[in-house]
Design an enzyme around this catalytic site. Structure first.
Site, PDB file in Angstrom:
ATOM      1  N   ASP A  98       0.575  -1.113   0.036  1.00  5.45           N
ATOM      2  CA  ASP A  98      -0.067   0.245  -0.073  1.00  5.45           C
ATOM      3  C   ASP A  98       0.857   1.204  -0.078  1.00  5.45           C
ATOM      4  OD1 ASP A  98      -1.844  -1.538   0.149  1.00  5.45           O
ATOM      5  OD2 ASP A  98      -2.989  -0.952   2.165  1.00  5.45           O
ATOM      6  N   ASP A  99       0.589   2.543  -0.703  1.00  4.53           N
ATOM      7  CA  ASP A  99       0.581   3.784  -0.156  1.00  4.53           C
ATOM      8  C   ASP A  99       1.382   4.148  -0.899  1.00  4.53           C
ATOM      9  OD1 ASP A  99      -1.261   3.326   2.095  1.00  4.53           O
ATOM     10  OD2 ASP A  99       0.669   3.865   3.452  1.00  4.53           O
ATOM     11  N   HIS A 149      -6.918   2.974  -3.504  1.00  3.20           N
ATOM     12  CA  HIS A 149      -6.046   3.637  -2.349  1.00  3.20           C
ATOM     13  C   HIS A 149      -6.525   5.034  -1.950  1.00  3.20           C
ATOM     14  CE1 HIS A 149      -5.463   2.024   1.892  1.00  3.20           C
ATOM     15  NE2 HIS A 149      -3.705   3.031   1.866  1.00  3.20           N
ATOM     16  N   HIS A 153      -5.710   9.435   0.885  1.00  5.32           N
ATOM     17  CA  HIS A 153      -5.291   8.858   2.050  1.00  5.32           C
ATOM     18  C   HIS A 153      -6.069   9.070   3.435  1.00  5.32           C
ATOM     19  CE1 HIS A 153      -3.254   5.562   4.894  1.00  5.32           C
ATOM     20  NE2 HIS A 153      -3.037   5.282   3.793  1.00  5.32           N
ATOM     21  N   HIS A 243       3.429  -2.542   2.974  1.00  4.78           N
ATOM     22  CA  HIS A 243       3.800  -0.976   2.147  1.00  4.78           C
ATOM     23  C   HIS A 243       4.975  -0.748   1.931  1.00  4.78           C
ATOM     24  CE1 HIS A 243       0.774  -1.089   6.082  1.00  4.78           C
ATOM     25  NE2 HIS A 243       0.415  -0.084   5.214  1.00  4.78           N
TER      26      HIS A 243
END
Length: 281
Positions: A98-99, A149, A153, A243
């Site tokens: 993620d991210d 995503h 965020h 991540h």
């Protein structure tokens, strides 16, 4: 008119005709070189933006124009997914990251995944994608799956219009940058009640959570703790949370090779989340 004068006039006419043909074959406003390494969907819609960086010349053009679509089976559309029970209880597991895309970290993780012949699923944040389009193109070119995503965020509760903007704006940039369309959505922080998941489900996306976390956002843990978390908790059909962005992820990079080798030693095969969903009983 002398023979020499006649020959000169023939040459001048030929050059003029050739120049005219060449000019007609170039799309107005686009240099002959500017579209060579771009997805076909972009060539006639936008000029390359030098501020965003040049497209990685090492990416194979044949991969870039495939424009993959990551769909989900009907049984998972509009549903929340934590894990999958694979048919025959096959030892498969999905790494989700993620991210990103994120400078340096994503590049290092892609190198590790490639060296180990592992495909993962990356959930992109719109702002990070906007800042690092070349990394995103490489992820797609190397066969990884992609999920949405959100743009900022954010964890906070938001109305439908804001949730729609967060998801749709990111989806639009994913498509414009890579040609990818995806029905995979992951809410930031795993928050399911702040409006984001509800909007995603209304669009028949699958809300992808996780069944096993590396806990790599723990600021005090050492890389070996991430490794132990995954290797001790792994089960067939699990989705692992890791991540590559949102902060300093050098410890995740350090842990990743051991996570991969340890899971392989346990007999696991790595699949992307779309592949995992298709294997459900």
């Amino acid at each position: 008119m002398t023979d020499n004068s006649f020959k000169r006039q023939q040459i001048i006419s030929f050059v003029a005709i050739a120049s005219s043909i060449t000019a007609c074959s170039i799309t107005p406003g686009i240099s002959p070189q500017s579209g060579l390494n771009q997805p076909l969907s972009k060539i006639h819609t936008a000029l390359p933006n030098p501020a965003k960086g040049q497209i990685n010349a090492q990416l194979p053009p044949s991969v870039q124009v495939e424009n993959p679509t990551f769909t989900v089976p009907a049984k998972f559309q509009g549903k929340t997914v934590y894990k999958v029970q694979p048919s025959n209880n096959e030892k498969v597991i999905a790494l989700s990251i993620d991210d990103g895309p994120w400078p340096k970290t994503t590049l290092e993780m892609l190198d590790i995944l490639k060296q180990n012949d592992v495909k993962a699923t990356f959930f992109w944040v719109g702002q990070a994608l906007q800042a690092n389009p070349d990394l995103a193109k490489r992820e797609v070119a190397e066969g990884h799956a992609i999920g949405n995503h959100t743009w900022h965020h954010w964890y906070r509760r938001m109305d439908e219009a804001t949730a729609k903007s967060e998801i749709d704006r990111t989806a639009d940039l994913i498509y414009k940058t890579t040609g990818v369309k995806t029905s995979l959505f992951r809410p930031p922080g795993g928050f399911l009640n702040n409006g984001l998941a509800a909007y995603a489900k209304s669009q028949k996306d699958a809300v992808i959570m996780w069944s096993l976390t590396s806990a790599d956002t723990d600021p005090h843990a050492k890389p070996q703790a991430f490794v132990n978390n995954v290797l001790k908790g792994a089960k067939p059909g699990f989705i692992v949370l890791m991540h590559d962005g949102g902060g300093d992820r050098h410890r995740t990079v350090e842990a990743l090779p051991q996570i991969i080798s340890g899971l392989k030693q346990q007999g696991y095969r790595f699949v992307t989340i779309p592949e995992l969903l298709k294997m459900a009983q």
